[in-house]
Design an enzyme around this catalytic site. Sequence first.
Site, PDB file in Angstrom:
ATOM      1  N   HIS A 156      38.899  43.802  46.834  1.00 18.86           N
ATOM      2  CA  HIS A 156      38.637  42.382  46.563  1.00 18.86           C
ATOM      3  C   HIS A 156      37.762  42.270  45.322  1.00 18.86           C
ATOM      4  O   HIS A 156      36.901  43.121  45.092  1.00 18.86           O
ATOM      5  CB  HIS A 156      37.912  41.746  47.753  1.00 18.86           C
ATOM      6  CG  HIS A 156      37.993  40.262  47.771  1.00 18.86           C
ATOM      7  ND1 HIS A 156      37.148  39.469  47.044  1.00 18.86           N
ATOM      8  CD2 HIS A 156      38.848  39.432  48.399  1.00 18.86           C
ATOM      9  CE1 HIS A 156      37.468  38.196  47.248  1.00 18.86           C
ATOM     10  NE2 HIS A 156      38.506  38.146  48.046  1.00 18.86           N
ATOM     11  N   ASP A 169      43.814  39.678  54.165  1.00 23.36           N
ATOM     12  CA  ASP A 169      45.270  39.844  54.313  1.00 23.36           C
ATOM     13  C   ASP A 169      45.654  41.061  55.129  1.00 23.36           C
ATOM     14  O   ASP A 169      46.832  41.248  55.447  1.00 23.36           O
ATOM     15  CB  ASP A 169      45.901  39.943  52.912  1.00 23.36           C
ATOM     16  CG  ASP A 169      45.780  38.615  52.184  1.00 23.36           C
ATOM     17  OD1 ASP A 169      45.301  38.598  51.045  1.00 23.36           O
ATOM     18  OD2 ASP A 169      46.124  37.589  52.799  1.00 23.36           O
TER      19      ASP A 169
HETATM   20  C1  SDX Z   1      43.077  37.387  48.325  1.00 22.50           C
HETATM   21  O1  SDX Z   1      39.697  35.966  45.046  1.00 22.50           O
HETATM   22  C2  SDX Z   1      39.803  35.671  46.277  1.00 22.50           C
HETATM   23  O2  SDX Z   1      38.866  35.228  46.896  1.00 22.50           O
HETATM   24  C3  SDX Z   1      41.150  35.919  46.915  1.00 22.50           C
HETATM   25  C4  SDX Z   1      41.247  35.701  48.408  1.00 22.50           C
HETATM   26  C5  SDX Z   1      41.097  34.233  48.784  1.00 22.50           C
HETATM   27  O3  SDX Z   1      40.759  33.962  49.948  1.00 22.50           O
HETATM   28  O4  SDX Z   1      41.411  33.372  47.925  1.00 22.50           O
HETATM   29  O5  SDX Z   1      40.240  36.462  49.058  1.00 22.50           O
HETATM   30  C6  SDX Z   1      42.594  36.124  48.953  1.00 22.50           C
HETATM   31  O6  SDX Z   1      43.776  37.322  47.356  1.00 22.50           O
HETATM   32  C7  SDX Z   1      42.594  38.719  48.875  1.00 22.50           C
HETATM   33  C8  SDX Z   1      43.069  39.922  48.009  1.00 22.50           C
HETATM   34  C9  SDX Z   1      44.512  40.225  48.400  1.00 22.50           C
HETATM   35  N1  SDX Z   1      45.091  41.223  47.490  1.00 22.50           N
HETATM   36  C10 SDX Z   1      45.413  42.458  47.931  1.00 22.50           C
HETATM   37  O7  SDX Z   1      45.119  42.903  49.050  1.00 22.50           O
HETATM   38  C11 SDX Z   1      46.197  43.278  46.919  1.00 22.50           C
HETATM   39  C12 SDX Z   1      45.582  44.683  46.829  1.00 22.50           C
HETATM   40  N2  SDX Z   1      44.238  44.531  46.223  1.00 22.50           N
HETATM   41  C13 SDX Z   1      44.177  44.775  44.783  1.00 22.50           C
HETATM   42  O8  SDX Z   1      45.267  44.308  44.054  1.00 22.50           O
HETATM   43  C14 SDX Z   1      42.788  44.428  44.225  1.00 22.50           C
HETATM   44  O9  SDX Z   1      41.858  44.948  45.078  1.00 22.50           O
HETATM   45  C15 SDX Z   1      42.432  42.992  43.925  1.00 22.50           C
HETATM   46  C16 SDX Z   1      43.418  42.334  43.044  1.00 22.50           C
HETATM   47  C17 SDX Z   1      42.301  42.218  45.199  1.00 22.50           C
HETATM   48  C18 SDX Z   1      41.070  42.998  43.234  1.00 22.50           C
HETATM   49  O10 SDX Z   1      41.246  43.672  42.064  1.00 22.50           O
HETATM   50  P1  SDX Z   1      40.068  43.808  40.942  1.00 22.50           P
HETATM   51  O11 SDX Z   1      38.838  43.130  41.399  1.00 22.50           O
HETATM   52  O12 SDX Z   1      40.631  43.391  39.628  1.00 22.50           O
HETATM   53  O13 SDX Z   1      39.722  45.300  40.990  1.00 22.50           O
HETATM   54  P2  SDX Z   1      40.476  46.420  40.190  1.00 22.50           P
HETATM   55  O14 SDX Z   1      41.951  46.177  40.263  1.00 22.50           O
HETATM   56  O15 SDX Z   1      39.839  46.536  38.844  1.00 22.50           O
HETATM   57  O16 SDX Z   1      40.173  47.712  41.086  1.00 22.50           O
HETATM   58  C19 SDX Z   1      39.021  48.485  40.890  1.00 22.50           C
HETATM   59  C20 SDX Z   1      39.477  49.890  41.214  1.00 22.50           C
HETATM   60  C21 SDX Z   1      40.676  50.342  40.369  1.00 22.50           C
HETATM   61  O17 SDX Z   1      40.605  51.758  40.311  1.00 22.50           O
HETATM   62  P3  SDX Z   1      39.997  52.454  38.945  1.00 22.50           P
HETATM   63  O18 SDX Z   1      40.852  51.946  37.803  1.00 22.50           O
HETATM   64  O19 SDX Z   1      38.557  51.974  38.874  1.00 22.50           O
HETATM   65  O20 SDX Z   1      40.151  53.934  39.187  1.00 22.50           O
HETATM   66  O21 SDX Z   1      39.944  49.952  42.588  1.00 22.50           O
HETATM   67  C22 SDX Z   1      41.331  50.273  42.596  1.00 22.50           C
HETATM   68  C23 SDX Z   1      41.871  49.977  41.193  1.00 22.50           C
HETATM   69  O22 SDX Z   1      42.989  50.798  40.927  1.00 22.50           O
HETATM   70  N3  SDX Z   1      41.942  49.405  43.618  1.00 22.50           N
HETATM   71  C24 SDX Z   1      42.818  49.802  44.518  1.00 22.50           C
HETATM   72  C25 SDX Z   1      43.073  48.677  45.314  1.00 22.50           C
HETATM   73  N4  SDX Z   1      42.358  47.637  44.876  1.00 22.50           N
HETATM   74  C26 SDX Z   1      41.649  48.094  43.808  1.00 22.50           C
HETATM   75  N5  SDX Z   1      43.410  50.994  44.735  1.00 22.50           N
HETATM   76  C27 SDX Z   1      44.265  51.049  45.765  1.00 22.50           C
HETATM   77  N6  SDX Z   1      44.586  50.006  46.593  1.00 22.50           N
HETATM   78  C28 SDX Z   1      43.987  48.814  46.380  1.00 22.50           C
HETATM   79  N7  SDX Z   1      44.285  47.798  47.191  1.00 22.50           N
END
Ligand code: SDX
Length: 436
Positions: free
Chosen positions: A313, A371
């Site tokens: 998140h 989720d």
């Molecule tokens: C919702 O914003 C809100 O409040 C949203 C929400 C709401 O109520 O409105 O809470 C609802 O959208 C919840 C989130 C649902 N999405 C998912 O579950 C999809 C999977 N999650 C990721 O796509 C991700 O965690 C995000 C998009 C939610 C957040 O991404 P960020 O903050 O941009 O973080 P990032 O992508 O920069 O990740 C940081 C690191 C990265 O690794 P490095 O490059 O540092 O090595 O963490 C890794 C990412 O690759 N990472 C994950 C991951 N989420 C982040 N690796 C594996 N699986 C994941 N789910």
Amino acid sequence: MTPSDVKATLAFSDGSPSMELPIYKGSIGPDVIDIRKLYAQTGKFTYDPGFLSTASCNSTITYIDGDKGELLYRGYPIEQLAVNCDYLETCYLLLYGELPNADQKASFNDRVMHHTMVNEQMQFFLRGFRRDAHPMAVMTGLVGALSAFYHDSTDINNPEHREIAAIRLIAKMPTLVAMAYKYTIGQPYIYPKNDLSYAGNFMRMMFATPCEDYKPNDVLVRAMDRIFTLHADHEQNASTSTVRLCGSSGTNPFAAIAAGVACLWGPAHGGANEACLNMLADIQNQGGVAKIGEFIKQVKDKNSGVKLMGFGHRVYKNYDPRAKLMRETCHEVLGELGLQNDPMFKLAMELEKIALEDEYFVARKLYPNVDFYSGIVQRAIGIPVPLFTAIFALARTVGWIAQLNEMIGDPEYKIGRPRQLFVGATSRDVKPIGQR
Ligand code: SDX
């Protein structure tokens, strides 16, 4: 906003004049550095493409502490609202800032439940879609189309219009989501029944047929209502920011909410619940718990492009409090339905356990978000997977409307118009086609 005694000074190493920037304090949470005069005084923009360090507004509605895993709606912890209130009470709270007393609750419920029908023309709008259209494609169209029916409540600057538009949207979303579902399965639409609760009415419009009476199961209705409450608002997330930016042009509230529906659809946002359940089904089909290790390996391999959906998140760097409540709701619903051994739920809990012990996830502070379990409980209730995000949109409509109305009600608001760092071609002349 309270001015802080501390100021920020921006200095430049090339001797350009430094600039003092005011800092403001909120009631809780990080202070903000006010950069509104930065461009006028320095000719420079700030640069923050994903808005990781940017506060787009000041708000009194929802507060999140990502480190503590805390979520407050108008100051009330989500854990208390989920147990002590129902969704319509939460809607009242988000819209008006206080929980309703018994009379206010009765009157609000009555207003909402008497706006649940949609114009009969809506059914012909649906007919334009293929039966297998994704419900979010249908919902994006239907919500935008509402503005074609309500010319008396589309002046966003008129507080009465904002109020009736809020009531209409909250009241009609369940009807529209149920119609989108019935259309895909070729069953007749079920009209709202106003003597049922908000969630009970939704369940009946989803699962009843004209052929027999439908008695909603109270445990499932309570679970549905709690799912709505857990998804009602969440500060300045992507879809809420979309609604604010869209509404800042003065467009009507139905169009602005339709923009929020479109943004929520994405798998990185509200579409994650559908993506999470599909991910669990894939692991299940490939061998279930025994295959978790292999899957986690794929997730950790950057080239795989595989993410653990329902994890991570932008704000929560601790357990999403909604995920804990959703897991409890899972237990209740699966228990009520005699599905305690639901393999998908067991798989999800094992996946969560393994991920929370794995250095890759611990180092990145990746925890289950709202989720991760919501799909399992909705599937157990009988909601088809492609409809999960439409239900998220139904629940989030009150948050979008409350945030939109807060913005429009702020006399200082302006149309949102970000700038850019331009890295493209500078001015050059067009050559005749023979010389290109
Ligand atoms: C919702 O914003 C809100 O409040 C949203 C929400 C709401 O109520 O409105 O809470 C609802 O959208 C919840 C989130 C649902 N999405 C998912 O579950 C999809 C999977 N999650 C990721 O796509 C991700 O965690 C995000 C998009 C939610 C957040 O991404 P960020 O903050 O941009 O973080 P990032 O992508 O920069 O990740 C940081 C690191 C990265 O690794 P490095 O490059 O540092 O090595 O963490 C890794 C990412 O690759 N990472 C994950 C991951 N989420 C982040 N690796 C594996 N699986 C994941 N789910």
